[in-house]
Scaffold this motif. Structure first.
Motif, PDB file in Angstrom:
ATOM      1  N   PHE A 269      62.306   2.568  38.738  1.00 46.02           N
ATOM      2  CA  PHE A 269      61.995   3.966  39.004  1.00 46.02           C
ATOM      3  C   PHE A 269      63.173   4.703  39.624  1.00 46.02           C
ATOM      4  O   PHE A 269      63.377   5.896  39.366  1.00 46.02           O
ATOM      5  CB  PHE A 269      60.748   4.081  39.883  1.00 46.02           C
ATOM      6  CG  PHE A 269      59.467   3.904  39.120  1.00 46.02           C
ATOM      7  CD1 PHE A 269      58.976   4.916  38.314  1.00 46.02           C
ATOM      8  CD2 PHE A 269      58.755   2.718  39.195  1.00 46.02           C
ATOM      9  CE1 PHE A 269      57.795   4.762  37.606  1.00 46.02           C
ATOM     10  CE2 PHE A 269      57.576   2.545  38.487  1.00 46.02           C
ATOM     11  CZ  PHE A 269      57.090   3.573  37.682  1.00 46.02           C
TER      12      PHE A 269
ATOM     13  N   GLN B 212      65.373   5.937  37.005  1.00 49.09           N
ATOM     14  CA  GLN B 212      64.814   7.086  36.283  1.00 49.09           C
ATOM     15  C   GLN B 212      64.846   8.376  37.096  1.00 49.09           C
ATOM     16  O   GLN B 212      64.354   9.412  36.627  1.00 49.09           O
ATOM     17  CB  GLN B 212      63.388   6.781  35.849  1.00 49.09           C
ATOM     18  CG  GLN B 212      63.272   5.646  34.852  1.00 49.09           C
ATOM     19  CD  GLN B 212      64.043   5.898  33.570  1.00 49.09           C
ATOM     20  OE1 GLN B 212      64.043   7.018  33.054  1.00 49.09           O
ATOM     21  NE2 GLN B 212      64.721   4.871  33.071  1.00 49.09           N
TER      22      GLN B 212
ATOM     23  N   LEU C  71      55.562   6.540  34.119  1.00 46.26           N
ATOM     24  CA  LEU C  71      56.746   7.396  34.202  1.00 46.26           C
ATOM     25  C   LEU C  71      56.465   8.791  33.666  1.00 46.26           C
ATOM     26  O   LEU C  71      56.868   9.800  34.275  1.00 46.26           O
ATOM     27  CB  LEU C  71      57.896   6.741  33.431  1.00 46.26           C
ATOM     28  CG  LEU C  71      59.238   7.471  33.450  1.00 46.26           C
ATOM     29  CD1 LEU C  71      59.766   7.584  34.873  1.00 46.26           C
ATOM     30  CD2 LEU C  71      60.246   6.742  32.555  1.00 46.26           C
TER      31      LEU C  71
ATOM     32  N   ARG D  66      56.837  12.108  35.979  1.00 42.89           N
ATOM     33  CA  ARG D  66      57.793  13.151  35.608  1.00 42.89           C
ATOM     34  C   ARG D  66      57.093  14.491  35.404  1.00 42.89           C
ATOM     35  O   ARG D  66      57.611  15.541  35.791  1.00 42.89           O
ATOM     36  CB  ARG D  66      58.527  12.743  34.325  1.00 42.89           C
ATOM     37  CG  ARG D  66      59.675  11.779  34.567  1.00 42.89           C
ATOM     38  CD  ARG D  66      60.454  11.557  33.295  1.00 42.89           C
ATOM     39  NE  ARG D  66      61.600  10.693  33.539  1.00 42.89           N
ATOM     40  CZ  ARG D  66      62.150   9.910  32.642  1.00 42.89           C
ATOM     41  NH1 ARG D  66      61.648   9.873  31.404  1.00 42.89           N
ATOM     42  NH2 ARG D  66      63.193   9.166  32.944  1.00 42.89           N
TER      43      ARG D  66
END
Length: 534
Positions: free
Chosen positions: A68, A71, A302, A306
């Motif tokens: 994470f 990302q 994810l 996001r």
């Protein structure tokens, strides 16, 4: 290493940095050891809070900290009170709400915290999210609960029966995983070797000590209080947090996960509260969701984070629900769950048949003898062991203490989409019996594989017919052309459930084992929610 283990993981956006051994104060001031992962890049990034009783090493560091952070998230991975070097004493569930809020207060003083917070994690890491959501801090903007817990009592008890094997597995994990993978592996192997002795002892109370390598005080309490209304369980369930939540929450479960029913309960409460939510259910057990299922689980998590922390909704799917359909090995997008609100009835008939025609009476149909000295074994299903999931039930169904009722070969596919249940009309010669009921898919060669199941407890006068409804969890399953639908009924599934003694004695204190004859009546019914093609 991660990308060689799992194909399909997204390319990293940043290099990740690591700041280990930070200390955040718990609600009572106990030091909570905290690791900070971060993207090595300029600018503000949202923060993910992950609180765990399982340690901060493998698999949590690479799968949550590094992935994470790569990302574009700050990741705060913290050991719960009394675990992984954190101070204080671990007490199952009791400190998580207060310690979560204390950690958010600590975050507000960190120079890299930009005021945007999300949470993510599986199992007990889901429980701490629901605990924080009881009084959600204003910074909390998104949650991702993966194969998550909100009600400890329901994890350990159902239908009046103790989930014995699960309780022992949870105790081993809670006690040893935060000590490192080597200690956890040794504890797991010891439990496997000594499981039989620990689950057949008379009485059960305290018999687990040699299998777990010592006393586990909270496990003694869990086993001693089967009633959800007992004062011991007061405050344990965090279900109420979902009833009024406004934080967008993604839910991820597996059809053979021990917590899948809790996941569906969470979804129902969130939808009723008008909270933005999504649901993903895959062909996974509790552990395989984070192994074979990790690419799908990570991508879903994810995309949700996001969308709600980075204002980037491009990865969200168009429907609220996505489920894997067994039997056809395909995914379906659905507008809601359950997809089919009504259930159809299937009835047992003489000769072991399963029919759609309702009986004209409630006469005794057939019976079997359950002997707790030779308990009907558990085969597959929602467990925390390697034997979880769909399994061949042939050897089990060959036993004299297992009944099967089987429909004819299907001439067109039958889709079951939603909660399955059994309405059982049964009696026993002692008045005390457990009834285990299972839905199976039988192929053209006669191989019977479990789909979903459940257990109920009969308490009545001897030989008095009683009607009990047994929830059998939910499923999305296609019975293909040529397959047959089978209903399996027995007196237990040991050691998944602690065996019934036949006497009505409390499970952990029973010292007398009495065989029971259980009679199934014609007006029993298997309730299947049938859906059309998707």
């Amino acid at each position: 290493m991660l990308r060689s283990t799992w194909r399909g993981l997204p390319a990293k956006r940043h290099e990740a940095g690591w700041e280990p051994g930070l200390v955040a104060p718990a609600a009572d001031g106990s030091p909570l050891v905290t690791d900070h992962y971060f993207p090595r890049a300029e600018g503000d990034f949202p923060t993910l809070l992950i609180r765990s009783p399982y340690g901060r090493g493998l698999p949590w560091s690479p799968m949550y900290g590094l992935l994470f952070a790569e990302q574009g998230f700050h990741v705060v991975l913290q050991s719960c009170r009394g675990t992984g070097g954190s101070g204080g004493a671990f007490d199952l569930w009791r400190h998580e709400a207060a310690d979560g809020l204390a950690t958010v207060s600590w975050l507000r003083g960190q120079p890299w915290f930009d005021g945007t917070l999300g949470t993510v994690g599986p199992s007990y890491l889901g429980y701490v999210q629901w605990a924080l959501a009881l009084e959600p801090p204003p910074e909390l903007k998104a949650m991702v609960v993966q194969v998550g817990l909100h009600d400890p009592h329901a994890l350990f008890h159902a239908g009046g029966a103790l989930h014995l094997e699960t309780a022992l597995a949870v105790a081993a994990t809670m006690t040893y995983q935060h000590q490192g993978m080597a200690a956890f592996l040794r504890a797991t192997l010891r439990l496997q070797r000594r499981l039989g002795a620990a689950t057949t002892a008379q009485p059960l109370r305290g018999a687990y000590v040699s299998a777990l390598g010592g006393q586990v005080p909270w496990l003694d309490d869990v086993m001693s209080y089967p009633d959800a209304e007992d004062a011991y369980w007061r405050g344990a369930s965090t279900a109420e947090s979902a009833e009024r939540l406004r934080v967008p929450t993604a839910l991820i479960g597996g059809w053979h996960d021990v917590l899948v029913d809790q996941t569906f309960g969470q979804y129902e409460r969130l939808r009723r509260a008008g909270c933005e939510t999504s649901l993903l259910v895959g062909p996974w057990t509790h552990t395989s969701a984070l192994q074979q299922g990790w690419p799908e689980v990570f991508a879903e998590s994810l995309a949700w984070l996001r969308a709600h922390l980075c204002d980037d909704p491009g990865g969200l799917r168009p429907t609220a629900v996505r489920v894997h359909v067994g039997g056809e090995d395909a995914w379906r997008n659905l507008d809601d769950w359950p997809a089919t609100p009504a259930a159809t009835s299937w009835y047992p008939a003489p000769g072991g048949h399963l029919v759609r025609q309702a009986p004209t009476d409630r006469a005794p149909l057939t019976s079997f003898r359950y002997d707790p000295a030779d308990p009907t074994p558990s085969v597959g299903g929602p467990l925390l062991s390697r034997t979880a999931g769909p399994r061949d039930n042939g050897t089990l169904e060959a036993r004299d203490d297992v009944l099967t009722f089987t429909g004819p070969p299907l001439t067109e596919p039958v889709d079951v989409l939603g909660p399955v249940s059994a309405r059982l009309s049964v009696s026993s010669d002692t008045g005390h019996a457990d009834v285990f009921t299972r839905l199976c898919d039988v192929d053209a060669q006669g191989r019977s594989v479990n789909v979903c199941d459940g257990l109920g407890r009969l308490r009545a006068a001897a030989n008095a017919p009683s009607e009990i409804t047994v929830p059998m969890s939910s499923t999305a399953h296609r019975f293909a052309v040529g397959r047959r639908i089978r209903w399996q009924i027995s007196g237990g599934a040991h050691p998944r459930y602690a065996r019934g003694s036949g006497t009505g004695e409390p499970t952990v204190d029973a010292t007398t084992l009495t065989p029971v004859r259980i009679t199934v009546h014609t007006d029993s019914a298997l309730m299947l929610p049938l859906g059309g093609p998707g």
